[in-house]
Design an enzyme around this catalytic site. Structure first.
Site, PDB file in Angstrom:
ATOM      1  N   HIS A  12      54.608 -43.936  76.543  1.00  0.00           N
ATOM      2  CA  HIS A  12      55.778 -42.857  76.774  1.00  0.00           C
ATOM      3  C   HIS A  12      56.212 -41.847  75.705  1.00  0.00           C
ATOM      4  CE1 HIS A  12      55.447 -44.685  81.473  1.00  0.00           C
ATOM      5  NE2 HIS A  12      54.327 -43.471  81.765  1.00  0.00           N
ATOM      6  N   LYS A  16      56.961 -43.430  72.673  1.00  0.00           N
ATOM      7  CA  LYS A  16      56.112 -43.561  71.224  1.00  0.00           C
ATOM      8  C   LYS A  16      56.592 -43.301  69.654  1.00  0.00           C
ATOM      9  CE  LYS A  16      53.632 -39.447  73.100  1.00  0.00           C
ATOM     10  NZ  LYS A  16      53.240 -39.980  74.424  1.00  0.00           N
ATOM     11  N   THR A  38      45.493 -42.295  74.219  1.00  0.00           N
ATOM     12  CA  THR A  38      46.123 -40.754  74.880  1.00  0.00           C
ATOM     13  C   THR A  38      46.158 -39.836  74.003  1.00  0.00           C
ATOM     14  OG1 THR A  38      47.957 -41.437  75.624  1.00  0.00           O
ATOM     15  CG2 THR A  38      46.299 -41.917  77.162  1.00  0.00           C
ATOM     16  N   GLY A  39      45.873 -38.966  73.832  1.00  0.00           N
ATOM     17  CA  GLY A  39      46.218 -37.664  72.977  1.00  0.00           C
ATOM     18  C   GLY A  39      47.246 -37.921  72.165  1.00  0.00           C
ATOM     19  N   THR A  40      48.588 -37.202  72.332  1.00  0.00           N
ATOM     20  CA  THR A  40      49.360 -37.589  71.371  1.00  0.00           C
ATOM     21  C   THR A  40      50.207 -39.015  70.546  1.00  0.00           C
ATOM     22  OG1 THR A  40      49.977 -35.538  72.836  1.00  0.00           O
ATOM     23  CG2 THR A  40      51.886 -36.890  71.281  1.00  0.00           C
ATOM     24  N   THR A  41      49.826 -39.514  72.214  1.00  0.00           N
ATOM     25  CA  THR A  41      49.886 -40.682  71.252  1.00  0.00           C
ATOM     26  C   THR A  41      49.262 -41.548  69.390  1.00  0.00           C
ATOM     27  OG1 THR A  41      51.003 -41.783  73.021  1.00  0.00           O
ATOM     28  CG2 THR A  41      50.142 -43.761  71.165  1.00  0.00           C
ATOM     29  N   SER A  59      46.053 -36.293  76.391  1.00  0.00           N
ATOM     30  CA  SER A  59      46.876 -36.541  77.083  1.00  0.00           C
ATOM     31  C   SER A  59      46.981 -37.189  78.614  1.00  0.00           C
ATOM     32  CB  SER A  59      47.352 -35.274  77.163  1.00  0.00           C
ATOM     33  OG  SER A  59      48.743 -35.628  77.340  1.00  0.00           O
ATOM     34  N   GLY A  60      47.481 -38.750  78.697  1.00  0.00           N
ATOM     35  CA  GLY A  60      47.784 -39.109  79.849  1.00  0.00           C
ATOM     36  C   GLY A  60      48.161 -38.287  81.311  1.00  0.00           C
ATOM     37  N   ASP A  65      44.730 -41.153  80.751  1.00  0.00           N
ATOM     38  CA  ASP A  65      45.332 -42.983  81.888  1.00  0.00           C
ATOM     39  C   ASP A  65      44.675 -43.018  82.238  1.00  0.00           C
ATOM     40  OD1 ASP A  65      48.165 -42.895  80.809  1.00  0.00           O
ATOM     41  OD2 ASP A  65      48.709 -41.848  82.724  1.00  0.00           O
ATOM     42  N   ASP A  85      58.567 -46.108  79.698  1.00  0.00           N
ATOM     43  CA  ASP A  85      59.685 -45.930  79.926  1.00  0.00           C
ATOM     44  C   ASP A  85      60.290 -46.133  80.831  1.00  0.00           C
ATOM     45  OD1 ASP A  85      62.086 -44.715  79.721  1.00  0.00           O
ATOM     46  OD2 ASP A  85      61.604 -43.468  79.149  1.00  0.00           O
ATOM     47  N   HIS A  92      53.183 -38.185  86.709  1.00  0.00           N
ATOM     48  CA  HIS A  92      51.828 -38.233  86.904  1.00  0.00           C
ATOM     49  C   HIS A  92      52.120 -39.983  86.962  1.00  0.00           C
ATOM     50  CE1 HIS A  92      52.633 -39.456  82.257  1.00  0.00           C
ATOM     51  NE2 HIS A  92      51.784 -39.418  82.725  1.00  0.00           N
ATOM     52  N   ASP A  95      49.286 -42.026  88.436  1.00  0.00           N
ATOM     53  CA  ASP A  95      48.331 -42.034  87.515  1.00  0.00           C
ATOM     54  C   ASP A  95      48.250 -43.226  85.796  1.00  0.00           C
ATOM     55  OD1 ASP A  95      46.580 -39.859  87.992  1.00  0.00           O
ATOM     56  OD2 ASP A  95      47.409 -38.788  86.306  1.00  0.00           O
ATOM     57  N   ARG A 101      47.372 -51.361  88.170  1.00  0.00           N
ATOM     58  CA  ARG A 101      47.006 -51.618  88.740  1.00  0.00           C
ATOM     59  C   ARG A 101      45.171 -52.147  88.604  1.00  0.00           C
ATOM     60  NH1 ARG A 101      47.541 -48.635  92.264  1.00  0.00           N
ATOM     61  NH2 ARG A 101      45.231 -47.669  92.266  1.00  0.00           N
TER      62      ARG A 101
END
Length: 143
Positions: A12, A16, A38-41, A59-60, A65, A85, A92, A95, A101
């Protein structure tokens, strides 16, 4: 299972920096795995650790996700490092819950914070993945 096991790195926004620091600290251990993020991470990890091979997904909130969830369901992922976080609202959130889960349903090793991630990365289960091509059965636990 692929010849090289795959781990997912997700964080999150407020976590990051912690994920980047985790990747920097464990660059040598992570280098033996295929990594998806995921994208930014993923972009932040690549900036800090350019020698790591990280495949960036969406991106999530834009489907990343769910892409990682599909990889879990298809048996293409062997571990999830998802620094969450709990103090910030997530638009989202459904997601994120679905992804966690799936990790539980498929008995996926999952770390939600840096302390657990350190332990998981040293675990016999992940260490064994680097030397065997056997796919763990859903519901099995060996660590």
């Amino acid at each position: 299972m692929p010849a090289t096991p795959t781990l997912a790195l997700v964080a999150h926004d407020a976590k990051k920096d912690a994920m980047v620091e985790f990747a920097r600290r464990h660059q040598d251990k992570l280098a033996v795995f295929e990594l998806v993020s995921t994208g930014t991470t993923g972009g932040r990890i690549l900036e800090a650790c350019p020698d790591l091979k990280v495949t960036r997904l969406k991106s999530g909130p834009l489907g990343g996700d769910q892409q990682i969830g599909a990889m879990i369901a298809e048996g293409k992922l062997q571990g999830l490092f998802f620094f969450v976080d709990p103090l910030s609202p997530m638009p989202h959130d459904v997601d994120v819950k679905a992804l966690m889960r799936l990790a539980v349903v498929y008995d996926m090793p999952m770390a939600l914070n840096p302390s657990t991630a350190d332990i998981l990365l040293r675990s016999a289960r992940l260490q064994g993945l680097k030397t065997t091509s056997a796919t763990p059965e859903v519901g099995s636990l060996s660590s």
